[in-house]
Design a protein around this motif. Structure first.
Motif, PDB file in Angstrom:
ATOM      1  N   ASP A 146       7.148  29.142  21.244  1.00 50.55           N
ATOM      2  CA  ASP A 146       5.813  28.744  20.782  1.00 50.55           C
ATOM      3  C   ASP A 146       5.143  27.811  21.785  1.00 50.55           C
ATOM      4  OD1 ASP A 146       6.229  30.203  18.475  1.00 50.55           O
ATOM      5  OD2 ASP A 146       6.874  28.453  17.310  1.00 50.55           O
ATOM      6  N   VAL A 147       5.901  26.869  22.304  1.00 48.49           N
ATOM      7  CA  VAL A 147       5.352  25.921  23.288  1.00 48.49           C
ATOM      8  C   VAL A 147       4.924  26.646  24.549  1.00 48.49           C
ATOM      9  CG1 VAL A 147       5.923  23.934  24.741  1.00 48.49           C
ATOM     10  CG2 VAL A 147       6.670  23.981  22.365  1.00 48.49           C
ATOM     11  N   MET A 148       5.743  27.591  24.998  1.00 47.32           N
ATOM     12  CA  MET A 148       5.405  28.335  26.215  1.00 47.32           C
ATOM     13  C   MET A 148       4.153  29.190  26.016  1.00 47.32           C
ATOM     14  SD  MET A 148       7.383  27.369  28.535  1.00 47.32           S
ATOM     15  CE  MET A 148       7.033  28.567  29.774  1.00 47.32           C
ATOM     16  N   ILE A 149       4.013  29.811  24.871  1.00 48.35           N
ATOM     17  CA  ILE A 149       2.827  30.623  24.591  1.00 48.35           C
ATOM     18  C   ILE A 149       1.584  29.745  24.577  1.00 48.35           C
ATOM     19  CG2 ILE A 149       1.664  32.020  22.826  1.00 48.35           C
ATOM     20  CD1 ILE A 149       3.792  33.544  24.293  1.00 48.35           C
ATOM     21  N   ILE A 150       1.677  28.573  23.953  1.00 49.29           N
ATOM     22  CA  ILE A 150       0.527  27.658  23.902  1.00 49.29           C
ATOM     23  C   ILE A 150       0.153  27.184  25.301  1.00 49.29           C
ATOM     24  CG2 ILE A 150      -0.206  25.378  23.125  1.00 49.29           C
ATOM     25  CD1 ILE A 150       1.342  25.937  20.531  1.00 49.29           C
ATOM     26  N   LEU A 151       1.150  26.851  26.124  1.00 49.11           N
ATOM     27  CA  LEU A 151       0.852  26.403  27.490  1.00 49.11           C
ATOM     28  C   LEU A 151       0.262  27.517  28.343  1.00 49.11           C
ATOM     29  CD1 LEU A 151       3.882  24.082  28.263  1.00 49.11           C
ATOM     30  CD2 LEU A 151       1.520  23.429  27.790  1.00 49.11           C
ATOM     31  N   VAL A 152       0.710  28.747  28.147  1.00 46.84           N
ATOM     32  CA  VAL A 152       0.141  29.871  28.887  1.00 46.84           C
ATOM     33  C   VAL A 152      -1.298  30.111  28.455  1.00 46.84           C
ATOM     34  CG1 VAL A 152       0.303  32.382  29.163  1.00 46.84           C
ATOM     35  CG2 VAL A 152       2.327  30.961  29.438  1.00 46.84           C
ATOM     36  N   MET A 153      -1.563  29.963  27.159  1.00 49.80           N
ATOM     37  CA  MET A 153      -2.925  30.165  26.664  1.00 49.80           C
ATOM     38  C   MET A 153      -3.853  29.022  27.067  1.00 49.80           C
ATOM     39  SD  MET A 153      -2.213  31.809  22.861  1.00 49.80           S
ATOM     40  CE  MET A 153      -3.301  30.667  22.140  1.00 49.80           C
ATOM     41  N   THR A 154      -3.307  27.900  27.507  1.00 43.10           N
ATOM     42  CA  THR A 154      -4.123  26.760  27.906  1.00 43.10           C
ATOM     43  C   THR A 154      -4.941  27.065  29.160  1.00 43.10           C
ATOM     44  OG1 THR A 154      -2.559  25.210  26.933  1.00 43.10           O
ATOM     45  CG2 THR A 154      -4.017  24.330  28.598  1.00 43.10           C
ATOM     46  N   PHE A 155      -4.376  27.788  30.095  1.00 47.94           N
ATOM     47  CA  PHE A 155      -5.069  28.023  31.359  1.00 47.94           C
ATOM     48  C   PHE A 155      -6.363  28.820  31.214  1.00 47.94           C
ATOM     49  CE2 PHE A 155      -0.796  26.917  32.741  1.00 47.94           C
ATOM     50  CZ  PHE A 155      -1.112  25.874  33.592  1.00 47.94           C
ATOM     51  N   PRO A 156      -6.428  29.887  30.414  1.00 47.44           N
ATOM     52  CA  PRO A 156      -7.735  30.538  30.223  1.00 47.44           C
ATOM     53  C   PRO A 156      -8.732  29.669  29.462  1.00 47.44           C
ATOM     54  CG  PRO A 156      -5.968  32.026  29.605  1.00 47.44           C
ATOM     55  CD  PRO A 156      -5.350  30.708  29.856  1.00 47.44           C
ATOM     56  N   MET A 157      -8.236  28.743  28.660  1.00 48.59           N
ATOM     57  CA  MET A 157      -9.130  27.876  27.888  1.00 48.59           C
ATOM     58  C   MET A 157      -9.857  26.865  28.771  1.00 48.59           C
ATOM     59  SD  MET A 157      -9.025  29.043  24.961  1.00 48.59           S
ATOM     60  CE  MET A 157      -8.198  30.610  25.011  1.00 48.59           C
ATOM     61  N   PHE A 158      -9.389  26.682  30.010  1.00 44.54           N
ATOM     62  CA  PHE A 158     -10.097  25.796  30.934  1.00 44.54           C
ATOM     63  C   PHE A 158     -11.534  26.267  31.161  1.00 44.54           C
ATOM     64  CE2 PHE A 158      -5.882  24.377  32.748  1.00 44.54           C
ATOM     65  CZ  PHE A 158      -6.003  23.098  32.262  1.00 44.54           C
ATOM     66  N   LEU A 159     -11.761  27.580  31.075  1.00 48.96           N
ATOM     67  CA  LEU A 159     -13.114  28.100  31.253  1.00 48.96           C
ATOM     68  C   LEU A 159     -14.067  27.564  30.194  1.00 48.96           C
ATOM     69  CD1 LEU A 159     -12.292  31.828  32.023  1.00 48.96           C
ATOM     70  CD2 LEU A 159     -13.048  30.085  33.632  1.00 48.96           C
ATOM     71  N   PHE A 160     -13.543  27.348  28.989  1.00 51.62           N
ATOM     72  CA  PHE A 160     -14.384  26.889  27.889  1.00 51.62           C
ATOM     73  C   PHE A 160     -14.441  25.370  27.777  1.00 51.62           C
ATOM     74  CE2 PHE A 160     -12.582  31.002  26.589  1.00 51.62           C
ATOM     75  CZ  PHE A 160     -13.763  31.724  26.554  1.00 51.62           C
ATOM     76  N   THR A 161     -13.484  24.674  28.373  1.00 50.25           N
ATOM     77  CA  THR A 161     -13.402  23.227  28.166  1.00 50.25           C
ATOM     78  C   THR A 161     -13.746  22.405  29.397  1.00 50.25           C
ATOM     79  OG1 THR A 161     -11.039  23.239  28.659  1.00 50.25           O
ATOM     80  CG2 THR A 161     -11.694  23.491  26.352  1.00 50.25           C
ATOM     81  N   ILE A 162     -14.105  23.034  30.491  1.00 50.45           N
ATOM     82  CA  ILE A 162     -14.446  22.257  31.684  1.00 50.45           C
ATOM     83  C   ILE A 162     -15.781  21.555  31.514  1.00 50.45           C
ATOM     84  CG2 ILE A 162     -15.556  24.126  32.970  1.00 50.45           C
ATOM     85  CD1 ILE A 162     -13.202  21.654  34.566  1.00 50.45           C
ATOM     86  N   TYR A 163     -16.730  22.179  30.835  1.00 51.26           N
ATOM     87  CA  TYR A 163     -18.046  21.557  30.660  1.00 51.26           C
ATOM     88  C   TYR A 163     -17.994  20.274  29.838  1.00 51.26           C
ATOM     89  CZ  TYR A 163     -22.911  20.815  29.549  1.00 51.26           C
ATOM     90  OH  TYR A 163     -24.142  20.245  29.385  1.00 51.26           O
ATOM     91  N   PRO A 164     -17.272  20.227  28.698  1.00 51.06           N
ATOM     92  CA  PRO A 164     -17.199  18.947  27.980  1.00 51.06           C
ATOM     93  C   PRO A 164     -16.542  17.835  28.798  1.00 51.06           C
ATOM     94  CG  PRO A 164     -16.512  20.698  26.541  1.00 51.06           C
ATOM     95  CD  PRO A 164     -16.669  21.296  27.904  1.00 51.06           C
ATOM     96  N   GLY A 165     -15.573  18.178  29.621  1.00 51.17           N
ATOM     97  CA  GLY A 165     -14.945  17.175  30.481  1.00 51.17           C
ATOM     98  C   GLY A 165     -15.904  16.629  31.519  1.00 51.17           C
ATOM     99  N   ILE A 166     -16.679  17.513  32.126  1.00 56.92           N
ATOM    100  CA  ILE A 166     -17.667  17.078  33.112  1.00 56.92           C
ATOM    101  C   ILE A 166     -18.761  16.263  32.447  1.00 56.92           C
ATOM    102  CG2 ILE A 166     -19.468  17.902  34.684  1.00 56.92           C
ATOM    103  CD1 ILE A 166     -17.645  20.262  35.327  1.00 56.92           C
ATOM    104  N   TRP A 167     -19.208  16.709  31.273  1.00 59.41           N
ATOM    105  CA  TRP A 167     -20.275  15.996  30.570  1.00 59.41           C
ATOM    106  C   TRP A 167     -19.841  14.594  30.185  1.00 59.41           C
ATOM    107  CZ3 TRP A 167     -20.912  13.765  25.798  1.00 59.41           C
ATOM    108  CH2 TRP A 167     -22.221  13.416  25.469  1.00 59.41           C
ATOM    109  N   LEU A 168     -18.620  14.451  29.643  1.00 63.23           N
ATOM    110  CA  LEU A 168     -18.146  13.131  29.224  1.00 63.23           C
ATOM    111  C   LEU A 168     -17.940  12.208  30.412  1.00 63.23           C
ATOM    112  CD1 LEU A 168     -17.277  11.374  26.847  1.00 63.23           C
ATOM    113  CD2 LEU A 168     -14.955  12.198  27.227  1.00 63.23           C
ATOM    114  N   SER A 169     -17.424  12.726  31.516  1.00 67.41           N
ATOM    115  CA  SER A 169     -17.230  11.866  32.684  1.00 67.41           C
ATOM    116  C   SER A 169     -18.567  11.447  33.291  1.00 67.41           C
ATOM    117  CB  SER A 169     -16.370  12.576  33.725  1.00 67.41           C
ATOM    118  OG  SER A 169     -17.023  13.725  34.210  1.00 67.41           O
TER     119      SER A 169
END
Length: 64
Positions: free
Chosen positions: A5-28
């Motif tokens: 389960d942990v490995m599947i979640i970590l593998v799925m994390t990398f495509p999610m960077f496409l959706f979460t990079i903007y909130p990180g840039i906005w907050l910084s």
């Protein structure tokens, strides 16, 4: 929660960077503008927020 389960979640994390990079840039950018943080702190906030939100999003997609 197994290791699989942990490995599947970590593998799925990398495509999610496409959706979460903007909130990180906005907050910084917001913190740099309103609280005058240094550039190194701005980058660490951006990376941390992006990774944690991608991890949260991928775990929500896995379990819900």
């Amino acid at each position: 929660m197994t290791l699989h389960d942990v490995m599947i979640i970590l593998v799925m994390t990398f495509p999610m960077f496409l959706f979460t990079i903007y909130p990180g840039i906005w907050l910084s950018d917001y913190l740099a503008k309103h609280h005058e943080i240094k550039e190194s702190q701005k980058r660490s906030v951006m990376v941390t927020v992006t990774f944690l939100s991608a991890l949260l999003l991928s775990s929500l997609l896995y379990y819900v």
